[in-house]
Design a protein around this motif. Structure first.
Motif, mmCIF file in Angstrom:
data_model
loop_
_atom_site.group_PDB
_atom_site.id
_atom_site.type_symbol
_atom_site.label_atom_id
_atom_site.label_comp_id
_atom_site.label_asym_id
_atom_site.label_seq_id
_atom_site.Cartn_x
_atom_site.Cartn_y
_atom_site.Cartn_z
ATOM 1 N N PHE A 70 16.524 -14.347 -53.717
ATOM 2 C CA PHE A 70 17.441 -15.411 -53.305
ATOM 3 C C PHE A 70 16.734 -16.756 -53.238
ATOM 4 O O PHE A 70 17.308 -17.784 -53.591
ATOM 5 C CB PHE A 70 18.115 -15.058 -51.971
ATOM 6 N N MET A 71 15.477 -16.768 -52.825
ATOM 7 C CA MET A 71 14.724 -18.018 -52.791
ATOM 8 C C MET A 71 14.531 -18.558 -54.212
ATOM 9 O O MET A 71 14.717 -19.758 -54.450
ATOM 10 C CB MET A 71 13.369 -17.815 -52.118
ATOM 11 N N GLU A 72 14.197 -17.696 -55.157
ATOM 12 C CA GLU A 72 14.032 -18.126 -56.551
ATOM 13 C C GLU A 72 15.365 -18.590 -57.136
ATOM 14 O O GLU A 72 15.417 -19.573 -57.870
ATOM 15 C CB GLU A 72 13.443 -16.987 -57.381
ATOM 16 N N PHE A 73 16.447 -17.897 -56.812
ATOM 17 C CA PHE A 73 17.775 -18.290 -57.288
ATOM 18 C C PHE A 73 18.129 -19.683 -56.767
ATOM 19 O O PHE A 73 18.586 -20.536 -57.514
ATOM 20 C CB PHE A 73 18.816 -17.261 -56.830
ATOM 21 N N ASP A 74 17.887 -19.903 -55.472
ATOM 22 C CA ASP A 74 18.206 -21.200 -54.854
ATOM 23 C C ASP A 74 17.327 -22.333 -55.357
ATOM 24 O O ASP A 74 17.669 -23.498 -55.204
ATOM 25 C CB ASP A 74 18.086 -21.118 -53.331
ATOM 26 N N PRO B 253 16.041 -27.813 -49.522
ATOM 27 C CA PRO B 253 15.181 -26.628 -49.655
ATOM 28 C C PRO B 253 15.035 -25.895 -48.322
ATOM 29 O O PRO B 253 15.003 -26.512 -47.260
ATOM 30 C CB PRO B 253 13.835 -27.201 -50.097
ATOM 31 N N ARG B 254 14.959 -24.584 -48.432
ATOM 32 C CA ARG B 254 14.703 -23.744 -47.258
ATOM 33 C C ARG B 254 13.324 -23.122 -47.416
ATOM 34 O O ARG B 254 12.884 -22.837 -48.524
ATOM 35 C CB ARG B 254 15.737 -22.612 -47.145
ATOM 36 N N SER B 255 12.685 -22.863 -46.315
ATOM 37 C CA SER B 255 11.362 -22.246 -46.338
ATOM 38 C C SER B 255 11.471 -20.777 -46.729
ATOM 39 O O SER B 255 12.552 -20.165 -46.661
ATOM 40 C CB SER B 255 10.717 -22.345 -44.954
ATOM 41 N N ALA B 256 10.331 -20.223 -47.124
ATOM 42 C CA ALA B 256 10.281 -18.788 -47.424
ATOM 43 C C ALA B 256 10.681 -17.996 -46.183
ATOM 44 O O ALA B 256 11.418 -17.004 -46.275
ATOM 45 C CB ALA B 256 8.880 -18.404 -47.893
ATOM 46 N N GLU B 257 10.226 -18.442 -45.028
ATOM 47 C CA GLU B 257 10.565 -17.739 -43.781
ATOM 48 C C GLU B 257 12.072 -17.770 -43.515
ATOM 49 O O GLU B 257 12.651 -16.788 -43.068
ATOM 50 C CB GLU B 257 9.795 -18.350 -42.599
ATOM 51 N N ALA C 132 14.442 -14.587 -43.187
ATOM 52 C CA ALA C 132 15.310 -14.368 -42.029
ATOM 53 C C ALA C 132 16.767 -14.189 -42.461
ATOM 54 O O ALA C 132 17.482 -13.336 -41.923
ATOM 55 C CB ALA C 132 15.178 -15.538 -41.045
ATOM 56 N N TRP C 133 17.200 -14.993 -43.435
ATOM 57 C CA TRP C 133 18.583 -14.883 -43.917
ATOM 58 C C TRP C 133 18.835 -13.501 -44.514
ATOM 59 O O TRP C 133 19.847 -12.864 -44.214
ATOM 60 C CB TRP C 133 18.864 -15.969 -44.962
ATOM 61 N N ALA C 134 17.927 -13.026 -45.366
ATOM 62 C CA ALA C 134 18.107 -11.707 -45.986
ATOM 63 C C ALA C 134 18.098 -10.614 -44.922
ATOM 64 O O ALA C 134 18.889 -9.662 -44.993
ATOM 65 C CB ALA C 134 17.027 -11.453 -47.033
ATOM 66 N N LEU D 255 17.262 -6.630 -59.011
ATOM 67 C CA LEU D 255 18.328 -7.468 -58.470
ATOM 68 C C LEU D 255 18.629 -8.562 -59.482
ATOM 69 O O LEU D 255 17.711 -9.259 -59.930
ATOM 70 C CB LEU D 255 17.895 -8.071 -57.136
ATOM 71 N N VAL D 256 19.895 -8.687 -59.898
ATOM 72 C CA VAL D 256 20.256 -9.667 -60.925
ATOM 73 C C VAL D 256 21.252 -10.709 -60.428
ATOM 74 O O VAL D 256 21.504 -11.700 -61.098
ATOM 75 C CB VAL D 256 20.811 -8.979 -62.196
ATOM 76 N N GLY D 257 21.849 -10.488 -59.253
ATOM 77 C CA GLY D 257 22.830 -11.441 -58.748
ATOM 78 C C GLY D 257 23.423 -10.968 -57.440
ATOM 79 O O GLY D 257 22.975 -9.989 -56.835
ATOM 80 N N SER D 258 24.451 -11.691 -57.014
ATOM 81 C CA SER D 258 25.179 -11.303 -55.804
ATOM 82 C C SER D 258 26.626 -11.751 -55.946
ATOM 83 O O SER D 258 26.950 -12.611 -56.769
ATOM 84 C CB SER D 258 24.544 -11.927 -54.554
ATOM 85 N N LEU D 259 27.465 -11.115 -55.164
ATOM 86 C CA LEU D 259 28.862 -11.546 -55.107
ATOM 87 C C LEU D 259 29.339 -11.439 -53.686
ATOM 88 O O LEU D 259 28.760 -10.728 -52.868
ATOM 89 C CB LEU D 259 29.750 -10.773 -56.079
ATOM 90 N N SER D 260 30.380 -12.184 -53.390
ATOM 91 C CA SER D 260 30.903 -12.164 -52.032
ATOM 92 C C SER D 260 32.408 -12.381 -52.041
ATOM 93 O O SER D 260 32.940 -13.074 -52.903
ATOM 94 C CB SER D 260 30.229 -13.246 -51.178
ATOM 95 N N VAL D 261 33.045 -11.755 -51.082
ATOM 96 C CA VAL D 261 34.442 -12.051 -50.787
ATOM 97 C C VAL D 261 34.379 -13.086 -49.676
ATOM 98 O O VAL D 261 33.865 -12.827 -48.592
ATOM 99 C CB VAL D 261 35.228 -10.799 -50.347
#
Length: 187
Positions: free
Chosen positions: A23-27, A42-46, A50-52, A77-83
């Motif tokens: 997710f960090m690389e995606f962002d 930008p968000r930190s690695a930490e 924490a988010w994950a 892991l290639v992506g994510s989706l959400s409702v």
């Protein structure tokens, strides 16, 4: 025995704490952020970690949730989706999907969306799915048209980023339209 959450190319699963780096690389890619939402600081690695970790233990809020998309052939892991929005009273929900640049155009998004729609229409009894897509996102518009979504409207100059306003295209698909293309499994 096969899992409901496994398609031809992907498996949908919960987000795990160790997914934070993906997710960090995606962002880190401006294009990814803008195709899904807007540019964020930008968000930190930490903070990603924490988010994950939070996502891995978060219970769904009604019928809103986020899932990881994992490639069957590599386990990557290639992506994510959400409702994002789900209204059981009206029978409508909205969703979003993001596939990493290295994994696009391989059928992962199509497979993941079909799994999601099969769940929301066939198990949760929703009647209609909506997707809001930036008008410049030709790949996402083509994906949704190919899945059978219909353009229902355009919100002109609706989003502001990159120094100007952008149109937002609203696309929709009903449960009968979905099952015409993807019949439910007979038990």
């Amino acid at each position: 025995m096969s899992s409901f959450w496994t398609g031809e190319r992907v498996r949908l699963r919960g987000i795990e704490p160790e997914d934070w780096q993906w997710f960090m690389e995606f962002d880190a890619h401006t294009h990814h952020q803008r195709s899904l939402d807007v540019l964020h600081p930008p968000r930190s690695a930490e903070r990603h970690h924490a988010w994950a970790a939070e996502q891995s233990v978060a219970a769904p809020a009604g019928d809103t949730f986020r899932l990881a998309i994992e490639a069957l052939d590599t386990g990557e892991l290639v992506g994510s989706l959400s409702v994002n929005e789900a209204d059981p009273r009206t029978g409508r929900f909205r969703y979003g999907i993001g596939i990493g640049a290295d994994h696009q155009r391989r059928g992962y998004a199509t497979d993941a969306v079909v799994l999601l729609l099969r769940f929301m229409f066939g198990e949760r009894r929703y009647h209609k799915c909506e997707a809001a897509i930036h008008a410049f996102n030709d790949a996402s518009l083509a994906l949704h048209r190919g899945l059978g979504f219909v353009e229902e409207g355009r919100l002109r100059d609706h989003e502001f980023f990159a120094g100007r306003h952008h149109d937002l295209v609203i696309m929709g698909m009903t449960a009968p339209e979905f099952t015409e293309r993807h019949p439910f499994e007979k038990l």
